[in-house]
Design an enzyme around this catalytic site. Structure first.
Site, PDB file in Angstrom:
ATOM      1  N   HIS A 310       0.852  -1.191   0.000  1.00  0.00           N
ATOM      2  CA  HIS A 310       0.000   0.000   0.000  1.00  0.00           C
ATOM      3  C   HIS A 310       0.880   1.230   0.000  1.00  0.00           C
ATOM      4  CE1 HIS A 310      -3.068   2.925   1.290  1.00  0.00           C
ATOM      5  NE2 HIS A 310      -3.947   2.043   0.842  1.00  0.00           N
ATOM      6  N   ASP A 368      -8.016  -4.581  -0.481  1.00  0.00           N
ATOM      7  CA  ASP A 368      -8.502  -4.928  -1.816  1.00  0.00           C
ATOM      8  C   ASP A 368      -8.335  -6.411  -2.122  1.00  0.00           C
ATOM      9  OD1 ASP A 368      -9.090  -2.181  -2.577  1.00  0.00           O
ATOM     10  OD2 ASP A 368      -6.924  -1.901  -2.590  1.00  0.00           O
TER      11      ASP A 368
END
Length: 434
Positions: A310, A368
């Site tokens: 991320h 995700d």
């Protein structure tokens, strides 16, 4: 608590000339150097592509500690909010700054519920789209069009109108999202039901049909509610910054949120869960994972590990842990426990958490990674994944927009640049050009 001037100062020395800049401290997190007078004092700008080292605002809404894997909404850990509350409580918290009392919660829920219907002419507005139009394209257009249907709440100088517009978007954007879904699959629109919870109502609008009753599955409703909580806000990301910059010009709130949706549509932002699902499908089976990992590690290969790592989190994404648990519950409930993608996902997670290559690069699973599998099991096509993200993030965008409007230090967004084009030159008549 507002940002306060620190006793420390930062000194910049250029060509033997030194200039001091104040250092500001927030309630938590790293200090910042106030360079607001940099150009006036030095004749120079900073150069920061992507603004990754630049604080664009002073905010009290969301805090992320990427190294520690911490996400706080108004000071409350995301894990506690997802475990103990519901999405509308999180909406209240983000908008008003505090958790609601029972009476405040009931009043807020009622206000959102009463605003869920959209103007009937919106149905005719949808008929102008092609049937195969991407739902996100429909969302950008229809949310922007709300300003034409509700122009009685576009005066941003009026606090009452700002709040009415905020409530309308929290309530109506899920309805528009469900309409975009129904239009795309060729089914009639389903009106909201005031007797249902926020998440259950959205499921009903998406999956009910006029010819038979639709029974809300409480496990799916709970999972969707948690997905909405996990995606409600995430500090100054690309779409939130877009909303703030659009709002800094004085644009109406509906236009600002439409701009945020447009930014979210980008595959590097809101489309990450769809990309992760596509990656799992491309791998195909667990026995093919070693070959895939080998390609990921090959610096000359273009293969990327989607759903891991991320931009902000350099530790395990706290939202991913919650999403993993909900993923298993949904798969078990829907009969997709034997989904061929789940073993691939679990094996990839195991490798990422144990292989030094991924540990050294801090490529931990993010939210995700699991949300795509979960939404797929719930019956949503991949084209709707980012739309659901937009439904959840609406309250974050609105909260950030409202905070910006009330910030006395806010200025119109106007980044500078490092110009590297041609210097001044004279026009040459077309007949004399070679």
């Amino acid at each position: 608590m507002d940002a306060k001037t620190n006793t420390k100062k930062a000194t910049l020395t250029v060509d033997g000339k030194s200039v001091d800049f104040p250092v500001l401290s927030g309630s938590v997190g790293p200090d910042v150097i106030d360079i607001g007078k940099l150009y006036a004092q030095t004749g120079m700008f900073t150069y920061d592509p992507g603004f990754t080292s630049t604080g664009s605002c002073d905010s009290k809404i969301t805090y992320i500690d990427g190294d520690a894997g911490i996400l706080l909404y108004r000071g409350y850990p995301i894990e506690q909010l997802a475990e103990k509350g519901d999405f509308l409580e999180t909406c209240y918290l983000l908008l008003y700054g505090e958790l609601p009392t029972p009476l405040q919660k009931k009043d807020f829920d009622d206000r959102v519920t009463r605003h869920t219907m959209v103007h009937e002419q919106m149905a005719r507005f949808f008929q102008g789209f092609r049937r195969d139009a991407h739902p996100m394209a429909v969302m950008v257009a229809s949310v922007g069009a709300l300003a034409a249907f509700y122009n009685d709440s576009t005066d941003i100088s009026d606090p009452k109108q700002r709040m009415i517009a905020s409530m309308r978007m929290i309530a109506k954007i899920p309805t528009l999202a469900a309409m975009a879904f129904k239009y795309n699959i060729g089914q009639p629109f389903v009106y909201p039901k005031n007797s249902l919870s926020f998440a259950a109502n959205f499921l009903n609008m998406c999956f009910a049909v006029p010819c038979e009753d639709y029974k809300i599955n409480p496990v799916l409703a709970e999972a969707l509610d948690k997905i909405f909580i996990l995606h409600a806000d995430h500090e100054q990301n690309a779409s939130t910054s877009t909303v703030r910059i659009a709002g800094s010009s004085g644009a109406n709130p509906f236009a600002c949120i439409a701009a945020g949706i447009a930014c979210l549509w980008g595959p590097a932002h809101g489309g990450a869960n769809e990309a992760a699902l596509a990656m799992l499908a491309e791998i195909g089976s667990v026995d093919k994972i070693p070959e895939f990992i080998k390609k990921v590690k090959d610096k000359d290969s273009k293969v990327r590990l989607m759903g891991f790592g991320h931009r902000v989190y350099k530790n395990y994404d706290p939202r991913a842990k919650i999403m993993q648990q909900m993923c298993h519950k949904v798969l078990k409930e829907t009969g997709h426990a034997n989904d061929p993608l789940l073993p691939i996902a679990l094996e990839l997670e195991k490798i990422a958490l144990s292989d030094p290559y991924f540990i050294d690069r801090k490529l931990y699973p993010n939210v995700d990674f699991y949300s795509g599998i979960t939404l797929k099991a719930m019956g949503f096509p991949t084209s709707m994944f980012t739309v659901l993200f937009a439904v959840a993030r609406t309250v974050g965008w609105i909260s950030q927009w409202s905070e910006m409007i009330q910030d006395p230090h806010q200025k119109i967004g106007r980044p500078r640049q490092l110009y590297s084009g041609a210097t001044s030159r004279d026009y040459v008549d077309i007949g004399k050009r070679k």
